[in-house]
Design an enzyme around this catalytic site. Structure first.
Site, mmCIF file in Angstrom:
data_model
loop_
_atom_site.group_PDB
_atom_site.id
_atom_site.type_symbol
_atom_site.label_atom_id
_atom_site.label_comp_id
_atom_site.label_asym_id
_atom_site.label_seq_id
_atom_site.Cartn_x
_atom_site.Cartn_y
_atom_site.Cartn_z
ATOM 1 N N HIS B 84 0.751 -0.969 -0.127
ATOM 2 C CA HIS B 84 -0.069 -0.129 0.443
ATOM 3 C C HIS B 84 0.280 1.351 0.071
ATOM 4 O O HIS B 84 0.663 1.611 -1.001
ATOM 5 C CB HIS B 84 -1.147 0.269 1.506
ATOM 6 C CG HIS B 84 -1.431 1.347 1.341
ATOM 7 N ND1 HIS B 84 -3.017 1.810 0.518
ATOM 8 C CD2 HIS B 84 -1.177 2.134 2.378
ATOM 9 C CE1 HIS B 84 -3.083 3.215 1.176
ATOM 10 N NE2 HIS B 84 -1.997 3.388 1.827
ATOM 11 N N ASP B 113 5.936 22.383 -25.733
ATOM 12 C CA ASP B 113 5.865 21.034 -25.329
ATOM 13 C C ASP B 113 6.774 21.526 -24.401
ATOM 14 O O ASP B 113 7.999 21.674 -23.662
ATOM 15 C CB ASP B 113 6.172 20.339 -26.139
ATOM 16 C CG ASP B 113 5.842 18.268 -26.255
ATOM 17 O OD1 ASP B 113 5.890 17.875 -25.297
ATOM 18 O OD2 ASP B 113 4.588 18.640 -27.028
ATOM 19 N N TRP B 149 6.998 -0.001 4.135
ATOM 20 C CA TRP B 149 7.751 1.048 2.890
ATOM 21 C C TRP B 149 8.638 1.162 3.154
ATOM 22 O O TRP B 149 9.187 1.412 1.811
ATOM 23 C CB TRP B 149 6.159 1.389 2.687
ATOM 24 C CG TRP B 149 7.053 3.011 3.428
ATOM 25 C CD1 TRP B 149 6.355 3.599 3.796
ATOM 26 C CD2 TRP B 149 7.454 4.114 2.778
ATOM 27 N NE1 TRP B 149 6.661 4.845 4.489
ATOM 28 C CE2 TRP B 149 7.560 5.119 3.281
ATOM 29 C CE3 TRP B 149 8.414 4.091 1.224
ATOM 30 C CZ2 TRP B 149 8.198 6.306 3.541
ATOM 31 C CZ3 TRP B 149 9.200 5.485 0.709
ATOM 32 C CH2 TRP B 149 9.237 6.847 1.694
ATOM 33 N N SER B 177 12.549 6.800 -13.962
ATOM 34 C CA SER B 177 11.921 7.551 -14.696
ATOM 35 C C SER B 177 11.392 8.485 -14.336
ATOM 36 O O SER B 177 11.691 9.624 -15.084
ATOM 37 C CB SER B 177 10.710 6.174 -14.404
ATOM 38 O OG SER B 177 9.446 7.416 -14.677
ATOM 39 N N SER B 178 11.141 8.630 -12.785
ATOM 40 C CA SER B 178 11.376 9.398 -11.949
ATOM 41 C C SER B 178 12.409 10.649 -12.878
ATOM 42 O O SER B 178 12.484 11.853 -12.117
ATOM 43 C CB SER B 178 10.870 9.257 -10.608
ATOM 44 O OG SER B 178 9.863 9.179 -10.254
ATOM 45 N N HIS B 261 13.793 11.333 3.396
ATOM 46 C CA HIS B 261 13.380 12.965 3.731
ATOM 47 C C HIS B 261 13.104 13.582 2.878
ATOM 48 O O HIS B 261 12.229 14.224 2.267
ATOM 49 C CB HIS B 261 13.300 13.638 5.049
ATOM 50 C CG HIS B 261 12.881 14.392 5.632
ATOM 51 N ND1 HIS B 261 11.523 14.082 6.110
ATOM 52 C CD2 HIS B 261 12.213 16.022 5.090
ATOM 53 C CE1 HIS B 261 11.143 15.123 6.579
ATOM 54 N NE2 HIS B 261 11.409 16.259 5.942
ATOM 55 N N GLU B 263 12.151 12.854 -0.480
ATOM 56 C CA GLU B 263 11.225 12.702 -1.147
ATOM 57 C C GLU B 263 9.649 12.892 -0.014
ATOM 58 O O GLU B 263 8.831 13.550 -1.400
ATOM 59 C CB GLU B 263 10.709 11.254 -0.866
ATOM 60 C CG GLU B 263 9.723 9.889 -1.224
ATOM 61 C CD GLU B 263 9.456 10.205 -2.989
ATOM 62 O OE1 GLU B 263 10.359 10.476 -2.850
ATOM 63 O OE2 GLU B 263 8.592 9.741 -3.257
ATOM 64 N N TYR B 265 8.716 15.987 0.968
ATOM 65 C CA TYR B 265 8.756 17.455 0.052
ATOM 66 C C TYR B 265 8.566 17.139 -1.238
ATOM 67 O O TYR B 265 7.778 17.716 -1.980
ATOM 68 C CB TYR B 265 10.238 17.923 0.433
ATOM 69 C CG TYR B 265 9.503 18.490 2.328
ATOM 70 C CD1 TYR B 265 8.538 19.413 2.674
ATOM 71 C CD2 TYR B 265 11.295 17.601 2.752
ATOM 72 C CE1 TYR B 265 8.945 19.652 3.531
ATOM 73 C CE2 TYR B 265 10.960 17.988 3.795
ATOM 74 C CZ TYR B 265 9.801 18.943 4.568
ATOM 75 O OH TYR B 265 9.703 18.621 5.884
ATOM 76 N N SER B 276 -1.464 27.080 -4.165
ATOM 77 C CA SER B 276 -1.540 28.514 -4.962
ATOM 78 C C SER B 276 -1.858 28.928 -5.922
ATOM 79 O O SER B 276 -2.133 30.632 -6.381
ATOM 80 C CB SER B 276 -0.072 28.943 -5.088
ATOM 81 O OG SER B 276 0.564 28.513 -3.786
ATOM 82 N N HIS B 310 15.939 12.937 11.535
ATOM 83 C CA HIS B 310 14.102 12.985 13.058
ATOM 84 C C HIS B 310 13.757 11.623 12.568
ATOM 85 O O HIS B 310 12.732 11.153 13.656
ATOM 86 C CB HIS B 310 14.146 14.025 12.376
ATOM 87 C CG HIS B 310 12.817 14.238 11.399
ATOM 88 N ND1 HIS B 310 12.802 15.793 10.816
ATOM 89 C CD2 HIS B 310 12.098 13.736 9.984
ATOM 90 C CE1 HIS B 310 11.907 15.396 9.746
ATOM 91 N NE2 HIS B 310 12.131 14.460 9.455
ATOM 92 N N HIS B 311 13.741 10.715 11.287
ATOM 93 C CA HIS B 311 12.846 9.656 11.361
ATOM 94 C C HIS B 311 14.119 8.063 12.100
ATOM 95 O O HIS B 311 13.444 7.466 12.309
ATOM 96 C CB HIS B 311 13.234 8.865 9.582
ATOM 97 C CG HIS B 311 12.083 10.359 9.247
ATOM 98 N ND1 HIS B 311 11.010 10.237 8.672
ATOM 99 C CD2 HIS B 311 13.246 11.131 8.235
ATOM 100 C CE1 HIS B 311 10.094 10.775 7.915
ATOM 101 N NE2 HIS B 311 11.570 11.715 7.720
ATOM 102 N N THR B 336 7.324 27.112 5.825
ATOM 103 C CA THR B 336 6.071 25.705 6.137
ATOM 104 C C THR B 336 4.770 27.018 6.708
ATOM 105 O O THR B 336 3.962 26.661 6.010
ATOM 106 C CB THR B 336 5.464 24.967 6.114
ATOM 107 O OG1 THR B 336 7.764 23.813 6.563
ATOM 108 C CG2 THR B 336 4.697 23.764 6.098
ATOM 109 N N LYS B 339 4.274 30.247 3.917
ATOM 110 C CA LYS B 339 3.306 29.788 3.031
ATOM 111 C C LYS B 339 1.813 29.557 3.424
ATOM 112 O O LYS B 339 1.075 30.436 2.700
ATOM 113 C CB LYS B 339 3.494 28.283 2.599
ATOM 114 C CG LYS B 339 4.736 27.920 1.803
ATOM 115 C CD LYS B 339 5.165 26.487 1.401
ATOM 116 C CE LYS B 339 5.993 27.139 0.262
ATOM 117 N NZ LYS B 339 5.619 27.399 -0.820
ATOM 118 N N ARG B 458 1.378 0.618 14.944
ATOM 119 C CA ARG B 458 1.598 1.155 13.565
ATOM 120 C C ARG B 458 1.989 -0.598 13.033
ATOM 121 O O ARG B 458 2.956 -0.783 13.907
ATOM 122 C CB ARG B 458 2.246 2.166 12.690
ATOM 123 C CG ARG B 458 3.277 2.213 12.673
ATOM 124 C CD ARG B 458 4.078 3.318 12.233
ATOM 125 N NE ARG B 458 3.816 3.295 10.676
ATOM 126 C CZ ARG B 458 4.747 3.730 9.669
ATOM 127 N NH1 ARG B 458 5.502 4.527 10.812
ATOM 128 N NH2 ARG B 458 5.560 4.213 8.836
#
Lengths: 293, 545
Positions: B84, B113, B149, B177-178, B261, B263, B265, B276, B310-311, B336, B339, B458
């Site tokens: 998932h 294009d 994951w 690809s990314s 991390h 990722e 963002y 925006s 921090h993870h 943040t 924003k 979890r």
């Protein structure tokens, strides 16, 4: 024929991307299967590799003929350059992951396993005999690893290889000057010299690998130094191989009369790639071979 | 593919006509170099993966409906949570944003294009193969990946099923690809932008994607490195993550989160961009604090590379490390916050109207802020010791990724869909869908905060009895939220096939931006000539020209 120069250029559709995806899926899926004893897997992987190589030559061939046919304008060339530049940056980050792993092992995990900082009990409970050493020749648990008898000395083959690659960077720039100044002979000699130096480098590297595996017992399975040593130098060698193949392709295009002083993106892209491979090697020479103490 | 000179010449004449439409037949989609075609492919792929990943979430919520083991084996449950996460991150959210970038960046910057259209095609056409390879692991002996994951070593190395090697290569392909997609976006923004558009004239969606693309190019190769080390540790006897050989399983976490991390963002900066774009349109005011928005985006991007641990507060890192990563993390709340306040200030005293895209954008601002605030709580070391690996974390990242990233994608689709297909969606159904989804998503995720604070871990298929009520509520909300996507699919398909045609180029009356100067439905080829600077300034959604 030059009409398209003032307009935007959007290339026509192509089957090459889907061919590439199919090849990639066969190559990687087949390789993964072969790792788990599937007889079919290796065959699929080889088939996939053939498809990918076919795709690269087909796709690039089409781009080359479009370029030589005058389709592309300055804007396309700039897009290609931006693309190549940032592709090389992504490669830098790939190597950074492996350099990072090496520094982490050297500065953190090995001292910690030996009890540094507040890790006394880690050392006492896991491998009390272990003391920190780098390059790691005595693993925490030497029984399950290939213990090397010696390391590859920096001032032997690696130093020669450093000189070879630095010279090859110079010869390539010499060739580039020749391209700008329309000195065709110098251009071809410069390319041949660069390719020759690259091939000699690869030969030495192969010899060094044989020596490390056969005589020194320094292997990928020699703990974390062996792991980082072979993955870093291995990926670097793979990139040199690719770079050499690309240089050969460029040389063949030069012989066919491609490239002008104004329009030679492919030459530049390969030159950038080659210099990038040089710089990575300097990092390897310094941190993998030289300042290891 | 040897092409003779005469063929090329014939081809060039065919090329003179730049206004030709799409090629007939299905092969159009395989061969296409058109940014909109490729963008639509991305969107449909992302939506299919969203449904597959969503079905897995339904299995998870079904098992958690009641305490005890009801429907699935624990091992299968773990495969569900793992797949998932992977499918939603790499299959749904990221491709959907790349799809939106493909469709919208060229019209927004006045370009024809994407800069590298064939590579663009390849970026997309790797995805179905990578997705199939990832999903195929579930049908292999030993089952699919079941290690979460984040695929921490040694769960993903020593103790993982054989199918993990297919998972590794699927990740390699997705990353490839990314990276190509990101390179394309950078080249497009730098090189195909109308010459009258300076960097600080760019719409925020373009800015946020431009910055996201740099994050992708810097972060994805590190992930490739991490899975490569996993591959060699598993199959070739290296010991990157094996302490017996001098490596360290914690090193995996460092490398993974150095990618991971940025990722997160990557999955939220484009969302900021979409919101925006939408809020000024329906508040009928220029975006408040445009340049601060740009600098805040860049600051978030830079900070995202220096906060990864921090993870990992509970992995036994030195206290100095914990302190550094805590302060650096909390620092991100400054840009943040800039924003969020800018969005609110844009709405302040605006002539607000609440069309469907605006409703989603406002829901985004409120709900994403909830996710952001719980993120602050998690960033505080002593508090994180309590929250780590509980449902509080699950609640946090689902508020940012579902009501954040996914809601912004839905907002963007409703905002731009009439421009894409030339028809208006059924607003009555879309309103029902909005309230249905927004209420159910909160019923689904809000109780998870309480579960987490009460200590429910979890990634478990069973739980103690005291967690039963909130889990029941969350599951009911989950099923309702899952169903809402069937309605969403209906609304979108109905809009494309039977929607009321929209004639105006400017679908929303006060929308600004070059994309709204193109006819509706958007022509197959975007700008064939650059728009002039006067038009760009007139269409700027952030300055008062």
């Amino acid at each position: 024929m030059q009409q398209s120069k003032d307009q935007y250029y959007v290339p026509e559709g192509s089957y090459w991307p889907i061919v590439g995806s199919i090849g990639m899926a066969f190559l990687l899926g087949g390789f993964a299967s072969s790792l788990h004893g599937s007889g079919l897997g290796a065959g699929l992987a080889v088939l996939g590799l053939v498809i990918v190589v076919f795709m690269v030559f087909g796709w690039m061939g089409q781009v080359v003929s479009e370029s030589e046919g005058g389709y592309y304008n300055q804007q396309v060339g700039k897009s290609f350059r931006i693309g190549m530049g940032w592709f090389i940056f992504s490669e830098v980050m790939f190597f950074a992951a492996f350099f990072g792993a090496m520094f982490y092992a050297r500065e953190f995990s090995i001292p910690w396993l030996a009890g540094e900082g507040n890790n006394m009990w880690t050392a006492k409970l896991l491998w009390p005999e272990f003391s920190a050493n780098w390059p790691l020749v005595k693993m925490p648990n030497p029984e399950t690893f290939a213990v090397p008898s010696a390391l590859v000395h920096a001032w032997g083959i690696p130093a020669i290889n450093t000189m070879l690659l630095l010279c090859s960077g110079a010869t390539l720039t010499w060739a580039h000057w020749a391209l700008y100044n329309k000195k065709r002979d110098q251009l071809i000699y410069g390319m041949i010299a660069t390719i020759t130096l690259g091939v000699i480098f690869l030969g030495f590297q192969a010899y060094e690998y044989a020596h490390a595996y056969g005589d020194l017992n320094l292997k990928m399975t020699s703990g974390v130094y062996g792991s980082t040593f072979f993955l870093l130098t291995g990926f670097h060698g793979f990139h040199v191989t690719l770079g050499t193949v690309m240089l050969i392709c460029i040389l063949m295009r030069i012989i066919r009369g491609h490239f002008t002083p104004e329009n030679h993106f492919a030459f530049e892209a390969v030159a950038w790639y080659w210099h990038f491979v040089d710089v990575v090697w300097l990092g390897l020479f310094i941190y993998v071979y030289w300042f290891t103490g | 593919m040897a092409t003779t000179t005469t063929e090329i010449e014939a081809d060039i004449h065919a090329h003179d006509d730049h206004n030709h439409g799409p090629e007939p037949g299905l092969m159009r989609w395989v061969k296409t170099t058109n940014h909109k075609d490729i963008g639509y492919l991305y969107m449909w792929f992302a939506f299919s993966m969203l449904l597959i990943g969503g079905a897995m979430a339904m299995v998870i919520r079904l098992e958690l409906l009641m305490p005890g083991l009801q429907y699935v084996e624990p091992q299968f449950f773990n495969q569900m949570t793992t797949m998932h996460g992977l499918i939603m991150v790499f299959g749904a959210i990221m491709p959907a944003f790349v799809g939106l970038a493909n469709i919208m960046i060229p019209p927004m910057i006045g370009g024809p294009d994407m800069a590298l259209p064939r590579m663009n095609n390849w970026s997309f056409w790797i995805l179905p193969f990578a997705g199939a390879m990832l999903l195929s692991t579930m049908f292999m002996e030993g089952g699919g990946p079941a290690f979460g994951w984040t695929f921490y070593a040694p769960l993903s190395t020593t103790f993982a099923p054989d199918s993990t090697d297919f998972f590794i290569f699927a990740i390699h392909m997705l990353g490839f690809s990314s990276i190509m997609g990101a390179i394309n976006i950078i080249a497009t923004v730098m090189n195909l932008r109308a010459s009258g558009m300076k960097l600080m004239d760019m719409p925020l969606f373009v800015w946020t994607w431009f910055i996201t693309a740099f994050l992708l190019i810097a972060a994805m190769p590190v992930l490739a490195g991490a899975v490569t080390m996993m591959l060699t540790d598993r199959n070739f006897g290296t010991s990157f993550f094996d302490a017996a050989g001098g490596g360290d399983p914690v090193m995996f976490q460092h490398i993974f989160w150095f990618f991971g991390h940025p990722e997160v963002y990557i999955m939220i900066l484009p969302a900021f961009g979409i919101v925006s774009q939408i809020i000024p349109t329906f508040a009928r005011k220029p975006l408040f604090g445009y340049s601060s928005m740009v600098y805040a985006t860049a600051s978030i991007a830079i900070l995202s590379f220096v906060v990864w641990a921090h993870h990992m507060f509970l992995t036994g890192m030195p206290v100095a490390g914990q302190m550094y990563f805590m302060y650096a993390t909390i620092l991100i709340s400054v840009p943040t916050g800039v924003k969020v306040f800018n969005w609110v200030t844009t709405m302040w005293r605006g002539s607000m109207s609440f069309e469907i895209p605006m409703m989603w954008a406002v829901a985004f601002v409120i709900l994403f802020t909830i996710g952001g605030l719980s993120g602050l709580m998690l960033g505080i070391v002593p508090a994180d010791i309590q929250y780590h690996d509980t449902y509080f974390v699950v609640a946090h990242f689902h508020y940012v990724l579902v009501t954040g990233a996914l809601f912004s994608i839905i907002a963007g689709v409703f905002y731009w869909l009439p421009k894409w297909c030339g028809n208006m969606f059924n607003e009555k159904l879309a309103t029902i869908h909005f309230w249905w989804a927004v209420i159910s998503v909160n019923v689904l995720f809000f109780p998870m905060h309480f579960l987490g604070l009460a200590g429910m871990p979890r990634r478990i298929p069973d739980y103690s009895l005291q967690f039963a009520d909130f889990n029941w509520i969350a599951s009911i909300g989950g099923f309702a939220f899952g169903l809402s996507f069937i309605l969403l699919a209906y609304i979108v398909v109905d809009c494309i096939r039977n929607g009321k045609p929209v004639k105006e180029a400017r679908v929303w009356e006060s929308a600004k931006g070059l994309e709204w100067t193109l006819p509706t439905p958007a022509p197959y080829h975007t700008f064939t000539e650059e728009p002039p600077r006067e038009l760009i300034l007139k269409e700027s959604s952030h300055s008062a020209h």
